[in-house]
Each structure stands twice: as structure tokens, then as C-alpha cells.
Design a protein around this motif. Structure first.
Motif, PDB file in Angstrom:
ATOM      1  N   SER A 147      -5.337 -12.962   4.200  1.00  0.00           N
ATOM      2  CA  SER A 147      -6.474 -13.708   4.755  1.00  0.00           C
ATOM      3  C   SER A 147      -6.260 -14.497   5.813  1.00  0.00           C
ATOM      4  O   SER A 147      -7.161 -14.999   6.574  1.00  0.00           O
ATOM      5  N   ASN A 148      -5.128 -14.393   6.508  1.00  0.00           N
ATOM      6  CA  ASN A 148      -4.500 -14.979   8.017  1.00  0.00           C
ATOM      7  C   ASN A 148      -5.270 -14.126   9.227  1.00  0.00           C
ATOM      8  O   ASN A 148      -4.812 -13.260   9.204  1.00  0.00           O
ATOM      9  N   GLN A 149      -6.219 -14.432   9.859  1.00  0.00           N
ATOM     10  CA  GLN A 149      -6.728 -14.048  10.901  1.00  0.00           C
ATOM     11  C   GLN A 149      -5.767 -14.423  12.149  1.00  0.00           C
ATOM     12  O   GLN A 149      -5.760 -15.430  12.762  1.00  0.00           O
ATOM     13  N   VAL A 150      -5.118 -13.306  12.751  1.00  0.00           N
ATOM     14  CA  VAL A 150      -4.260 -13.537  13.561  1.00  0.00           C
ATOM     15  C   VAL A 150      -4.646 -13.060  14.980  1.00  0.00           C
ATOM     16  O   VAL A 150      -4.151 -13.393  16.176  1.00  0.00           O
ATOM     17  N   LEU A 151      -5.461 -12.158  15.036  1.00  0.00           N
ATOM     18  CA  LEU A 151      -6.125 -11.772  16.471  1.00  0.00           C
ATOM     19  C   LEU A 151      -7.792 -11.963  16.071  1.00  0.00           C
ATOM     20  O   LEU A 151      -8.317 -11.392  15.113  1.00  0.00           O
ATOM     21  N   GLY A 198       2.126 -17.953  25.383  1.00  0.00           N
ATOM     22  CA  GLY A 198       1.340 -18.513  24.394  1.00  0.00           C
ATOM     23  C   GLY A 198       2.409 -19.073  23.446  1.00  0.00           C
ATOM     24  O   GLY A 198       3.333 -18.888  23.283  1.00  0.00           O
ATOM     25  N   PRO A 199       2.028 -20.216  22.723  1.00  0.00           N
ATOM     26  CA  PRO A 199       2.872 -21.091  21.579  1.00  0.00           C
ATOM     27  C   PRO A 199       3.014 -19.976  20.416  1.00  0.00           C
ATOM     28  O   PRO A 199       2.581 -18.938  20.313  1.00  0.00           O
ATOM     29  N   SER A 200       4.486 -20.290  19.807  1.00  0.00           N
ATOM     30  CA  SER A 200       4.875 -19.410  18.807  1.00  0.00           C
ATOM     31  C   SER A 200       3.789 -19.303  17.812  1.00  0.00           C
ATOM     32  O   SER A 200       3.097 -20.304  17.310  1.00  0.00           O
ATOM     33  N   GLY A 201       3.591 -17.793  17.271  1.00  0.00           N
ATOM     34  CA  GLY A 201       2.698 -17.696  16.158  1.00  0.00           C
ATOM     35  C   GLY A 201       1.000 -17.675  16.711  1.00  0.00           C
ATOM     36  O   GLY A 201       0.309 -17.209  15.677  1.00  0.00           O
ATOM     37  N   CYS A 202       0.948 -17.456  18.059  1.00  0.00           N
ATOM     38  CA  CYS A 202      -0.468 -17.462  18.599  1.00  0.00           C
ATOM     39  C   CYS A 202      -1.064 -16.004  18.652  1.00  0.00           C
ATOM     40  O   CYS A 202      -1.975 -15.385  18.679  1.00  0.00           O
ATOM     41  N   GLY A 203      -0.352 -14.866  18.367  1.00  0.00           N
ATOM     42  CA  GLY A 203      -0.424 -13.513  18.096  1.00  0.00           C
ATOM     43  C   GLY A 203       0.096 -12.685  19.135  1.00  0.00           C
ATOM     44  O   GLY A 203      -0.585 -11.391  19.206  1.00  0.00           O
ATOM     45  N   LYS A 204       0.816 -13.142  20.214  1.00  0.00           N
ATOM     46  CA  LYS A 204       1.404 -12.269  21.103  1.00  0.00           C
ATOM     47  C   LYS A 204       2.072 -11.007  20.945  1.00  0.00           C
ATOM     48  O   LYS A 204       1.501  -9.981  21.348  1.00  0.00           O
ATOM     49  N   THR A 222       5.846 -13.376  26.395  1.00  0.00           N
ATOM     50  CA  THR A 222       6.885 -14.644  26.874  1.00  0.00           C
ATOM     51  C   THR A 222       6.374 -15.934  26.184  1.00  0.00           C
ATOM     52  O   THR A 222       5.193 -15.918  26.375  1.00  0.00           O
ATOM     53  N   HIS A 223       7.351 -16.784  25.893  1.00  0.00           N
ATOM     54  CA  HIS A 223       6.736 -18.310  25.737  1.00  0.00           C
ATOM     55  C   HIS A 223       7.287 -19.235  26.893  1.00  0.00           C
ATOM     56  O   HIS A 223       7.053 -20.227  26.966  1.00  0.00           O
ATOM     57  N   ASP A 224       7.822 -18.538  28.025  1.00  0.00           N
ATOM     58  CA  ASP A 224       8.643 -19.090  28.931  1.00  0.00           C
ATOM     59  C   ASP A 224       7.708 -19.061  30.440  1.00  0.00           C
ATOM     60  O   ASP A 224       7.639 -18.009  30.893  1.00  0.00           O
TER      61      ASP A 224
HETATM   62  N1  LIG Z   1       4.241  -8.577   9.100  1.00  0.00           N
HETATM   63  C1  LIG Z   1       3.454  -9.733   8.992  1.00  0.00           C
HETATM   64  N2  LIG Z   1       3.056 -10.390   7.864  1.00  0.00           N
HETATM   65  C2  LIG Z   1       2.509 -11.358   7.688  1.00  0.00           C
HETATM   66  N3  LIG Z   1       2.187 -12.207   8.606  1.00  0.00           N
HETATM   67  C3  LIG Z   1       2.596 -11.854  10.102  1.00  0.00           C
HETATM   68  C4  LIG Z   1       3.300 -10.586  10.069  1.00  0.00           C
HETATM   69  N4  LIG Z   1       3.572 -10.528  11.334  1.00  0.00           N
HETATM   70  C5  LIG Z   1       3.260 -11.766  11.941  1.00  0.00           C
HETATM   71  N5  LIG Z   1       2.664 -12.666  11.310  1.00  0.00           N
HETATM   72  C6  LIG Z   1       1.970 -13.897  11.374  1.00  0.00           C
HETATM   73  O1  LIG Z   1       1.114 -13.664  12.362  1.00  0.00           O
HETATM   74  C7  LIG Z   1       0.972 -14.646  13.316  1.00  0.00           C
HETATM   75  C8  LIG Z   1       1.094 -14.208  14.648  1.00  0.00           C
HETATM   76  O2  LIG Z   1       2.552 -13.450  14.787  1.00  0.00           O
HETATM   77  P1  LIG Z   1       2.915 -13.028  16.023  1.00  0.00           P
HETATM   78  O3  LIG Z   1       4.358 -12.736  15.849  1.00  0.00           O
HETATM   79  O4  LIG Z   1       2.115 -12.225  16.646  1.00  0.00           O
HETATM   80  O5  LIG Z   1       3.156 -14.352  17.081  1.00  0.00           O
HETATM   81  P2  LIG Z   1       3.685 -14.840  18.189  1.00  0.00           P
HETATM   82  O6  LIG Z   1       2.816 -15.371  19.514  1.00  0.00           O
HETATM   83  O7  LIG Z   1       4.163 -13.391  18.917  1.00  0.00           O
HETATM   84  O8  LIG Z   1       4.779 -15.464  18.066  1.00  0.00           O
HETATM   85  P3  LIG Z   1       6.491 -15.862  18.575  1.00  0.00           P
HETATM   86  O9  LIG Z   1       6.263 -16.115  19.901  1.00  0.00           O
HETATM   87  O10 LIG Z   1       6.979 -16.914  17.480  1.00  0.00           O
HETATM   88  O11 LIG Z   1       7.130 -14.446  18.481  1.00  0.00           O
HETATM   89  C9  LIG Z   1       1.904 -15.813  12.867  1.00  0.00           C
HETATM   90  O12 LIG Z   1       1.164 -16.843  11.980  1.00  0.00           O
HETATM   91  C10 LIG Z   1       2.829 -14.757  11.949  1.00  0.00           C
HETATM   92  O13 LIG Z   1       3.446 -15.903  10.994  1.00  0.00           O
END
Ligand SMILES: Nc1ncnc2c1ncn2[C@@H]1O[C@H](COP(=O)(O)OP(=O)(O)OP(=O)(O)O)[C@@H](O)[C@H]1O
Length: 249
Positions: A32-36, A53-59, A212-214
Motif C-alpha cells: 500500500s506504500n506509494q513510492v512513485l 534526494g533523501p533516502s527512501g524518496c524513490g530514486k 546519488t544523495h551526494d
Molecule cells: N522491494 C521492496 N519492497 C518493499 N518496499 C520497498 C522495496 N524496495 C524499496 N522499497 C521502499 O520504497 C521506497 C523507495 O525506495 P528506493 O530504494 O527507491 O529509495 P531511494 O531514494 O533509492 O533510497 P536510498 O537513497 O536509501 O537508496 C522506500 O520506502 C523503500 O523502503
């Protein structure tokens, strides 16, 4: 995209060529988690785009969609005007003509440097003298021509990442994808390899997306920086502020 308003004389109107990468309304969910969230992004040919972008933003999720390792829940992705992902259509990674390098290098431990770099050529049916020439040219570009017979375990982290880079570029793919390729290296090495990569990527003129996040890495390497936040593109800026961005986002 800018379309000329006036075409002089009787010359036929020329359609602008499609962008190297066009992402249209791409969304994705994990459970149910919308990542994009309806991502739109257009990358002109020859542009190096940093996704910051920050960790977890969907990159990484967005990069995996470009690679063909994940399929969008909705939306469409095209390369040079050719649809590679839409609805049920999904072109597999090996048919997308991509080069990729990730943070964990992903080299095959049982293969030599030469065999690792030759792999994408092997997959494309390029063998013999032409293969040898291309492998050596790629290894020379990354300064590892003398290491052809070593195995990955006999190389430093920086050297392994250079091998991964040589493998990404050897088949002259239409698009290069990078996911934090330098993040496992110590700071000094990261900075010097980042500058080497910036020079190399500019010489190649290949379209590239670099996650990157740098901030510093993004500014050193990229022509444009797309900032992501909570699964959407928040802004796109040129790394040189004097350049007017042609992006559609
Ligand atoms: N296979 C998966 N199953 C469930 N959730 C996932 C999966 N892969 C990623 N996520 C979730 O999707 C969201 C986006 O993850 P993503 O890896 O795209 O982020 P990111 O911006 O690349 O982060 P980072 O910089 O930490 O690598 C996060 O909340 C992550 O926990």
C-alpha cells in the motif's frame, strides 16, 4: 520541449527528435506504500542527469524502472521515442541497450577482468578480434589495461568500480544507468573517481542517469540535477545556472 514557431521558406517542417528518455505519469506501489507518484521526466540525448534526494524518496525504484528490473504500476517509459514499458508491455533489460553500474560492483568473482568486461559484448554476439579491441579500449579508458587477467578479489574497491564502469560502457549503449556507484569507496577515492567519471561521461556523449544523495557528486558529474522528494520530481536545475533548462517535468 521547445517547438520552433516559424519554419523559413518552403523547407519542410522538421519534427523535433524525441528525448532519449521520456517518463510519463509513472507511479509505483510496494504493497500500500506509494513510492512513485505520477513522475514525469524528459532527458534529452547526451545529457547526464543526476537524480538526487533523501533516502527512501524513490530514486533507485525509478532507476530500476528504466533498467527494466521493475515494471511501473501505471504510466509509460520511452527511449528515443520507442516505448519500453507501458501497461503490460515490458521490454526486458537485455533488449534496452543499456549499460549499468551499481554500488556493489556486481562483478562475477569467477571471471577475470577481461571476461567481466567482455560479457555485454558476448551477449550481443560480438566475439573474436572486435571483442578484444573493444574490451581493451574500455579498459584503457578506465586505466586498467594491465589488469586483464586478474580476478575481482585481486583488485581494490576503486579498481573493481573501474571494471564495472568499463563493463557498462564497453558495448556503447544508448543509455547509462548508475546507482550510487561510488558510495562504497572512501572519501578521497570517491572524489578522484567522480572527477574521472565526469571526464569520461562527457567524452562519451551518452545519455546517463546517475542516482546519488551526494550534492557534490551530482554537481561534479551532471548537466542537470533532478531533485526527488516523496516519490515525485520536486525540481530540475542545470548544474551551470547560466544554462536554460529544456526539461519537461
Ligand atoms: N522491494 C521492496 N519492497 C518493499 N518496499 C520497498 C522495496 N524496495 C524499496 N522499497 C521502499 O520504497 C521506497 C523507495 O525506495 P528506493 O530504494 O527507491 O529509495 P531511494 O531514494 O533509492 O533510497 P536510498 O537513497 O536509501 O537508496 C522506500 O520506502 C523503500 O523502503
Amino acid at each position: 520541449m521547445i517547438i520552433p514557431a516559424h519554419h523559413g521558406g518552403d523547407a519542410p517542417a522538421r519534427m523535433p527528435s524525441p528525448p532519449a528518455i521520456a517518463i510519463h505519469q509513472v507511479s509505483h506501489f510496494f504493497g500500500s506504500n506509494q513510492v512513485l507518484n505520477h513522475v514525469n521526466l524528459s532527458v534529452p540525448e547526451g545529457t547526464i542527469l543526476a537524480l538526487l534526494g533523501p533516502s527512501g524518496c524513490g530514486k533507485s525504484t525509478l532507476l530500476k524502472m528504466l533498467a527494466g528490473l521493475l515494471h511501473p504500476a501505471s504510466g509509460q517509459i520511452s527511449f528515443d521515442g520507442e516505448i519500453v514499458a507501458s501497461g503490460k508491455l515490458s521490454l526486458p533489460p537485455e533488449k534496452r541497450n543499456l549499460g549499468m553500474a551499481f554500488q556493489d560492483y556486481a562483478l562475477w568473482p569467477h571471471m577475470t577482468v577481461r571476461q567481466n568486461v567482455a560479457f555485454p559484448l558476448q551477449m550481443r554476439g560480438i566475439r573474436g578480434a572486435v571483442q578484444h579491441e573493444k574490451v581493451m579500449a574500455a579498459l584503457e579508458r578506465v586505466g586498467l589495461a594491465d589488469f586483464v587477467s586478474r580476478r575481482p578479489s585481486e583488485l581494490s574497491g576503486g579498481q573493481q568500480q573501474r571494471v564495472a564502469l568499463a563493463r557498462a560502457i564497453v558495448a556503447e549503449p544508448r543509455i547509462l544507468l548508475f546507482d550510487e556507484p561510488l558510495s562504497n569507496l572512501d572519501r578521497d577515492l570517491r572524489e578522484s573517481l567522480c572527477e574521472e567519471m565526469a571526464t569520461l561521461l562527457r567524452q562519451l556523449h551518452t545519455t546517463a542517469v546517475y542516482v546519488t544523495h551526494d550534492q557534490h557528486e551530482a554537481r561534479t558529474l551532471a548537466h542537470r540535477i533532478a531533485r526527488m522528494d516523496k516519490g515525485a520530481i520536486a525540481s530540475i536545475d542545470p548544474t551551470d545556472p547560466s544554462v536554460v533548462s529544456p526539461f519537461v517535468a
